[in-house]
Design a protein around this motif. Sequence first.
Motif, PDB file in Angstrom:
ATOM      1  N   GLN A  42      13.015  26.916  45.118  1.00 17.60           N
ATOM      2  CA  GLN A  42      12.541  27.394  43.808  1.00 17.60           C
ATOM      3  C   GLN A  42      11.811  26.296  43.047  1.00 17.60           C
ATOM      4  OE1 GLN A  42      16.009  29.141  41.822  1.00 17.60           O
ATOM      5  NE2 GLN A  42      14.939  31.108  41.921  1.00 17.60           N
ATOM      6  N   GLN A  43      12.375  25.105  43.073  1.00 16.06           N
ATOM      7  CA  GLN A  43      11.755  23.966  42.392  1.00 16.06           C
ATOM      8  C   GLN A  43      10.369  23.691  42.984  1.00 16.06           C
ATOM      9  OE1 GLN A  43      14.012  20.366  42.924  1.00 16.06           O
ATOM     10  NE2 GLN A  43      12.485  19.107  41.942  1.00 16.06           N
ATOM     11  N   LEU A  44      10.274  23.706  44.307  1.00 16.27           N
ATOM     12  CA  LEU A  44       8.994  23.430  44.966  1.00 16.27           C
ATOM     13  C   LEU A  44       7.982  24.547  44.737  1.00 16.27           C
ATOM     14  CD1 LEU A  44      10.253  21.941  48.351  1.00 16.27           C
ATOM     15  CD2 LEU A  44       9.266  20.699  46.409  1.00 16.27           C
ATOM     16  N   GLN A  45       8.436  25.796  44.763  1.00 13.66           N
ATOM     17  CA  GLN A  45       7.518  26.917  44.553  1.00 13.66           C
ATOM     18  C   GLN A  45       6.923  26.921  43.151  1.00 13.66           C
ATOM     19  OE1 GLN A  45       9.991  30.257  45.767  1.00 13.66           O
ATOM     20  NE2 GLN A  45       8.935  30.364  47.754  1.00 13.66           N
ATOM     21  N   SER A  46       7.599  26.304  42.196  1.00 13.69           N
ATOM     22  CA  SER A  46       7.051  26.222  40.840  1.00 13.69           C
ATOM     23  C   SER A  46       5.916  25.193  40.758  1.00 13.69           C
ATOM     24  CB  SER A  46       8.144  25.882  39.830  1.00 13.69           C
ATOM     25  OG  SER A  46       8.557  24.528  39.963  1.00 13.69           O
ATOM     26  N   LYS A  47       5.790  24.351  41.788  1.00 13.08           N
ATOM     27  CA  LYS A  47       4.770  23.301  41.785  1.00 13.08           C
ATOM     28  C   LYS A  47       3.752  23.449  42.911  1.00 13.08           C
ATOM     29  CE  LYS A  47       8.097  20.147  39.789  1.00 13.08           C
ATOM     30  NZ  LYS A  47       9.056  19.115  40.034  1.00 13.08           N
ATOM     31  N   CYS A  48       4.100  24.208  43.946  1.00 14.06           N
ATOM     32  CA  CYS A  48       3.245  24.353  45.124  1.00 14.06           C
ATOM     33  C   CYS A  48       2.994  25.832  45.392  1.00 14.06           C
ATOM     34  CB  CYS A  48       3.922  23.736  46.347  1.00 14.06           C
ATOM     35  SG  CYS A  48       4.251  21.975  46.188  1.00 14.06           S
ATOM     36  N   PHE A  49       1.763  26.141  45.749  1.00 12.79           N
ATOM     37  CA  PHE A  49       1.363  27.530  45.897  1.00 12.79           C
ATOM     38  C   PHE A  49       1.128  27.884  47.369  1.00 12.79           C
ATOM     39  CE2 PHE A  49      -0.046  25.729  41.838  1.00 12.79           C
ATOM     40  CZ  PHE A  49       0.851  26.383  41.016  1.00 12.79           C
ATOM     41  N   PRO A  50       1.102  29.192  47.681  1.00 14.40           N
ATOM     42  CA  PRO A  50       0.976  29.605  49.083  1.00 14.40           C
ATOM     43  C   PRO A  50      -0.225  29.021  49.823  1.00 14.40           C
ATOM     44  CG  PRO A  50       1.622  31.479  47.744  1.00 14.40           C
ATOM     45  CD  PRO A  50       1.301  30.346  46.798  1.00 14.40           C
ATOM     46  N   ASP A  51      -1.298  28.731  49.124  1.00 13.38           N
ATOM     47  CA  ASP A  51      -2.493  28.184  49.788  1.00 13.38           C
ATOM     48  C   ASP A  51      -2.388  26.674  50.026  1.00 13.38           C
ATOM     49  OD1 ASP A  51      -2.835  27.132  47.241  1.00 13.38           O
ATOM     50  OD2 ASP A  51      -4.844  27.960  46.951  1.00 13.38           O
ATOM     51  N   GLY A  52      -1.260  26.067  49.639  1.00 14.13           N
ATOM     52  CA  GLY A  52      -1.061  24.635  49.844  1.00 14.13           C
ATOM     53  C   GLY A  52      -1.518  23.784  48.679  1.00 14.13           C
ATOM     54  N   SER A  53      -2.106  24.404  47.674  1.00 17.76           N
ATOM     55  CA  SER A  53      -2.494  23.634  46.490  1.00 17.76           C
ATOM     56  C   SER A  53      -1.244  23.412  45.642  1.00 17.76           C
ATOM     57  CB  SER A  53      -3.573  24.367  45.685  1.00 17.76           C
ATOM     58  OG  SER A  53      -3.067  25.589  45.170  1.00 17.76           O
ATOM     59  N   GLY A  54      -1.357  22.511  44.700  1.00 15.18           N
ATOM     60  CA  GLY A  54      -0.198  22.228  43.869  1.00 15.18           C
ATOM     61  C   GLY A  54      -0.575  21.528  42.590  1.00 15.18           C
ATOM     62  N   THR A  55       0.405  21.440  41.722  1.00 17.24           N
ATOM     63  CA  THR A  55       0.168  20.868  40.407  1.00 17.24           C
ATOM     64  C   THR A  55       0.312  19.356  40.369  1.00 17.24           C
ATOM     65  OG1 THR A  55       2.490  21.206  39.806  1.00 17.24           O
ATOM     66  CG2 THR A  55       0.940  22.984  39.269  1.00 17.24           C
ATOM     67  N   GLN A  56       1.023  18.792  41.362  1.00 15.12           N
ATOM     68  CA  GLN A  56       1.274  17.347  41.343  1.00 15.12           C
ATOM     69  C   GLN A  56       1.834  16.904  42.683  1.00 15.12           C
ATOM     70  OE1 GLN A  56       3.981  17.340  38.064  1.00 15.12           O
ATOM     71  NE2 GLN A  56       5.724  17.920  39.287  1.00 15.12           N
ATOM     72  N   PRO A  57       1.780  15.614  42.989  1.00 14.24           N
ATOM     73  CA  PRO A  57       2.443  15.121  44.204  1.00 14.24           C
ATOM     74  C   PRO A  57       3.957  15.337  44.089  1.00 14.24           C
ATOM     75  CG  PRO A  57       0.949  13.472  43.290  1.00 14.24           C
ATOM     76  CD  PRO A  57       1.073  14.556  42.270  1.00 14.24           C
ATOM     77  N   ILE A  58       4.587  15.597  45.225  1.00 16.01           N
ATOM     78  CA  ILE A  58       6.017  15.885  45.246  1.00 16.01           C
ATOM     79  C   ILE A  58       6.753  14.716  45.904  1.00 16.01           C
ATOM     80  CG2 ILE A  58       7.783  17.509  46.030  1.00 16.01           C
ATOM     81  CD1 ILE A  58       5.714  18.729  44.069  1.00 16.01           C
ATOM     82  N   PRO A  59       7.778  14.171  45.246  1.00 14.20           N
ATOM     83  CA  PRO A  59       8.503  13.039  45.834  1.00 14.20           C
ATOM     84  C   PRO A  59       9.298  13.447  47.076  1.00 14.20           C
ATOM     85  CG  PRO A  59       9.574  13.763  43.820  1.00 14.20           C
ATOM     86  CD  PRO A  59       8.319  14.561  43.945  1.00 14.20           C
ATOM     87  N   PHE A  60       9.406  12.527  48.029  1.00 13.14           N
ATOM     88  CA  PHE A  60      10.188  12.770  49.238  1.00 13.14           C
ATOM     89  C   PHE A  60      11.681  12.877  48.940  1.00 13.14           C
ATOM     90  CE2 PHE A  60       6.504  10.850  51.516  1.00 13.14           C
ATOM     91  CZ  PHE A  60       6.258  11.903  52.387  1.00 13.14           C
ATOM     92  N   ASP A  61      12.136  12.170  47.913  1.00 10.06           N
ATOM     93  CA  ASP A  61      13.550  12.247  47.547  1.00 10.06           C
ATOM     94  C   ASP A  61      13.690  12.097  46.039  1.00 10.06           C
ATOM     95  OD1 ASP A  61      13.544   9.510  46.896  1.00 10.06           O
ATOM     96  OD2 ASP A  61      14.725   8.902  48.622  1.00 10.06           O
ATOM     97  N   THR A  62      14.909  11.939  45.575  1.00 13.04           N
ATOM     98  CA  THR A  62      15.189  11.919  44.134  1.00 13.04           C
ATOM     99  C   THR A  62      14.863  10.591  43.460  1.00 13.04           C
ATOM    100  OG1 THR A  62      17.477  11.355  44.658  1.00 13.04           O
ATOM    101  CG2 THR A  62      16.977  13.685  44.315  1.00 13.04           C
ATOM    102  N   THR A  63      14.583   9.555  44.246  1.00 11.29           N
ATOM    103  CA  THR A  63      14.274   8.233  43.695  1.00 11.29           C
ATOM    104  C   THR A  63      13.007   7.685  44.373  1.00 11.29           C
ATOM    105  OG1 THR A  63      15.730   7.171  45.300  1.00 11.29           O
ATOM    106  CG2 THR A  63      16.699   7.715  43.154  1.00 11.29           C
TER     107      THR A  63
END
Length: 150
Positions: A42-63
């Motif tokens: 859910q967290q990722l779907q709010s930032k990444c879209f089905p076509d692979g575009s997204g609103t921002q880079p996503i961190p690999f982990d929490t830090t």
Amino acid sequence: DLVVLSGAHTIGFSSCNEFAFRLYNFSGTVKVDPNMNPAFVQQLQSKCFPDGSGTQPIPFDTTPFVFDNAYYKCLQNSSGLLLTDSELFTNDITREIVNSLAASQELFFQSFVSSIQKLSSIGVKTGTQGEIRADCTKFNADTTSAPAPM
């Protein structure tokens, strides 16, 4: 060594296009990767879209700016960003290693040093023999320094 060196993903970010298929059309099923934590999806779907575009880079982990063992803890929580990361925990052979590294940051540090030293012994390409990629998924635009195919 592969499991340990994958821990380098404790630092950094990925683009949505590298993992969006896991969120919307895993293995052509039009469903989510069943090995992913639903809250993480859910967290990722709010930032990444089905076509692979997204609103921002996503961190690999929490830090993402700290070299630590948080990456392995994310794998235990079914929150591995890349499929190759998640498979380290879903695989019966490598899961034990992930659990050990998640349980002990000191073990991760010691193991990483050992594994990176082994990796460095295979030789480093210098000059026109290799390149430091701006994007790890492709050669830099200046192909004069691209390594020759193997």
